[in-house]
Design a protein around this motif. Structure first.
Motif, PDB file in Angstrom:
ATOM      1  N   ARG A 182      31.480 -38.627   9.700  1.00 22.51           N
ATOM      2  CA  ARG A 182      31.042 -37.630  10.676  1.00 22.51           C
ATOM      3  C   ARG A 182      29.531 -37.676  10.873  1.00 22.51           C
ATOM      4  O   ARG A 182      28.990 -36.947  11.698  1.00 22.51           O
ATOM      5  N   ALA A 231      35.329 -36.901  16.703  1.00 20.83           N
ATOM      6  CA  ALA A 231      34.966 -37.946  15.743  1.00 20.83           C
ATOM      7  C   ALA A 231      35.825 -39.186  15.937  1.00 20.83           C
ATOM      8  O   ALA A 231      35.334 -40.319  15.830  1.00 20.83           O
ATOM      9  N   GLU A 232      37.120 -38.997  16.228  1.00 19.71           N
ATOM     10  CA  GLU A 232      37.983 -40.155  16.497  1.00 19.71           C
ATOM     11  C   GLU A 232      37.534 -40.874  17.764  1.00 19.71           C
ATOM     12  O   GLU A 232      37.456 -42.111  17.793  1.00 19.71           O
ATOM     13  N   TYR A 238      34.566 -40.914  19.093  1.00 17.73           N
ATOM     14  CA  TYR A 238      33.314 -41.599  18.794  1.00 17.73           C
ATOM     15  C   TYR A 238      33.568 -42.869  17.995  1.00 17.73           C
ATOM     16  O   TYR A 238      32.948 -43.917  18.241  1.00 17.73           O
ATOM     17  N   ASP A 281      43.622 -32.748  10.665  1.00 20.26           N
ATOM     18  CA  ASP A 281      43.020 -32.025  11.774  1.00 20.26           C
ATOM     19  C   ASP A 281      44.114 -31.630  12.763  1.00 20.26           C
ATOM     20  O   ASP A 281      44.986 -32.438  13.093  1.00 20.26           O
ATOM     21  N   ASP A 309      29.179 -40.428   5.301  1.00 23.07           N
ATOM     22  CA  ASP A 309      30.330 -39.720   5.862  1.00 23.07           C
ATOM     23  C   ASP A 309      30.549 -40.198   7.294  1.00 23.07           C
ATOM     24  O   ASP A 309      29.590 -40.378   8.052  1.00 23.07           O
ATOM     25  N   LEU A 338      40.180 -36.638  10.963  1.00 28.61           N
ATOM     26  CA  LEU A 338      38.976 -36.524  11.789  1.00 28.61           C
ATOM     27  C   LEU A 338      39.198 -35.605  12.991  1.00 28.61           C
ATOM     28  O   LEU A 338      40.265 -35.637  13.604  1.00 28.61           O
ATOM     29  N   PRO A 339      38.211 -34.820  13.364  1.00 30.31           N
ATOM     30  CA  PRO A 339      38.301 -34.065  14.615  1.00 30.31           C
ATOM     31  C   PRO A 339      38.431 -35.002  15.806  1.00 30.31           C
ATOM     32  O   PRO A 339      38.063 -36.180  15.737  1.00 30.31           O
ATOM     33  N   ARG A 394      32.295 -41.769   1.777  1.00 28.31           N
ATOM     34  CA  ARG A 394      31.360 -40.821   1.195  1.00 28.31           C
ATOM     35  C   ARG A 394      30.821 -41.337  -0.142  1.00 28.31           C
ATOM     36  O   ARG A 394      31.497 -42.058  -0.863  1.00 28.31           O
TER      37      ARG A 394
END
Length: 313
Positions: free
Chosen positions: A160, A193-194, A196, A246, A158, A189-190, A130
């Protein structure tokens, strides 16, 4: 000197949430640096800690911590981060010496590897995090007149968001071998997101690339909510890690990589404690029990039997 200019130049990027954990890890690296039996040295770490008001009073030497090495946070947990730093330093250097010249630090935080490791000629270090975190890091390093030991490309985005586009726009070459590091990242990470991230690393990686990352295997993170590591971190420095992690069931990222043709090995941190002769060992009610360090390689095609590498030790 680092010359990248940013709009954010204060400490807001590291004063809360996951940014604050970057300061915790920096303090741990500072403590490790000053140990007589240090596993890893990071001369910049204590400067990050002292520069942020939120961490200015934290110890940067184990002698400054209440109860010293008996302190669960600044003793055992800090030693864990020191061990992790050493293991991942070794992984990165081994990978670039094997031919990779692009290094991607995913969620780079206050990582100073571009400045402190002995990189071979031609290496490029891409740091993704970030904007506020990178801006704080630049401010501190600029004040120290720190000079990177390899070409360094900070990418303020970010994870995400569209970090893939930002990385390729910054000059990342998908045709060249690369080495990727997600240190202390995937916990936050959700699930999507992981997934991806792992899929993107595979898609962007040429043969001969490598990846290391850290995961937690617990089905229920709250099982260790009363562990000394979590409670001491919350009470001493106000970081409730369990609120930051998460809580979704985690994907089998190692299995996904194997299905894509990567070879993987999965280790506990304690494997490396035994290898190096220092670091944390298992204990009762241990918040480190589910931590795993995963190492993956995307093999090159082998043209003859004599070129096939032996199994990894």
């Amino acid at each position: 000197m680092v010359g990248t200019a940013h709009r954010n130049t204060g400490v807001e990027g590291v004063e809360g949430g996951v940014g604050l954990t970057a300061l915790m890890v920096a303090a741990a690296r500072a403590i490790e640096t000053h140990r007589g039996d240090s596993l890893a040295r990071d001369i910049y770490a204590e400067h990050f800690v002292l520069a942020a008001p939120a961490s200015a009073g934290w110890p940067v030497r184990v002698q400054q911590a209440p109860d010293g090495d008996a302190n669960p946070l600044w003793g055992r947990f800090a030693r864990y981060f020191g061990l992790r730093t050493r293991v991942l330093d070794d992984f990165l250097l081994r990978s670039v010496r094997a031919g990779a010249r692009q290094v991607v630090l995913l969620g780079a935080g206050l990582d100073s590897r571009a400045f402190r490791l002995d990189w071979p000629p031609g290496c490029v270090i891409f740091e993704i995090d970030r904007e506020g975190v990178l801006a704080f890091k630049h401010e501190v390093l600029d004040g120290l007149s720190a000079t990177p030991r390899a070409a360094r490309v900070p990418i303020p985005v970010d994870l995400r968001a569209d970090w893939v586009g930002a990385l390729t726009d910054a000059g990342f070459d998908t045709a060249a071998p690369s080495v990727w590091l997600a240190e202390g990242l995937l916990f936050y990470l959700p699930h999507a997101a992981e997934t991806y991230l792992i899929d993107s690393v595979d898609r962007l990686s040429a043969e001969g690339s490598a990846l290391a990352y850290e995961v937690k295997l617990e089905k229920d993170l709250l099982e260790y909510r009363d562990s000394p590591l979590y409670t001491s971190t919350k009470h001493q420095i106000g970081i409730d890690l369990l609120k930051l992690f998460d809580r979704e069931p985690r994907p089998d990222s190692a299995g996904d990589l194997e299905g894509k043709g990567w070879s993987t090995s999965v280790h506990t941190p304690f494997d490396f404690t035994r290898r190096h002769g220092r670091g944390p060992l298992p204990e009762q009610n241990d918040a480190l029990a589910g931590n795993r360090w995963v190492f993956a390689d995307k093999p090159r095609p082998w043209t003859s039997e004599s070129e096939v590498p032996s199994d990894r030790a």
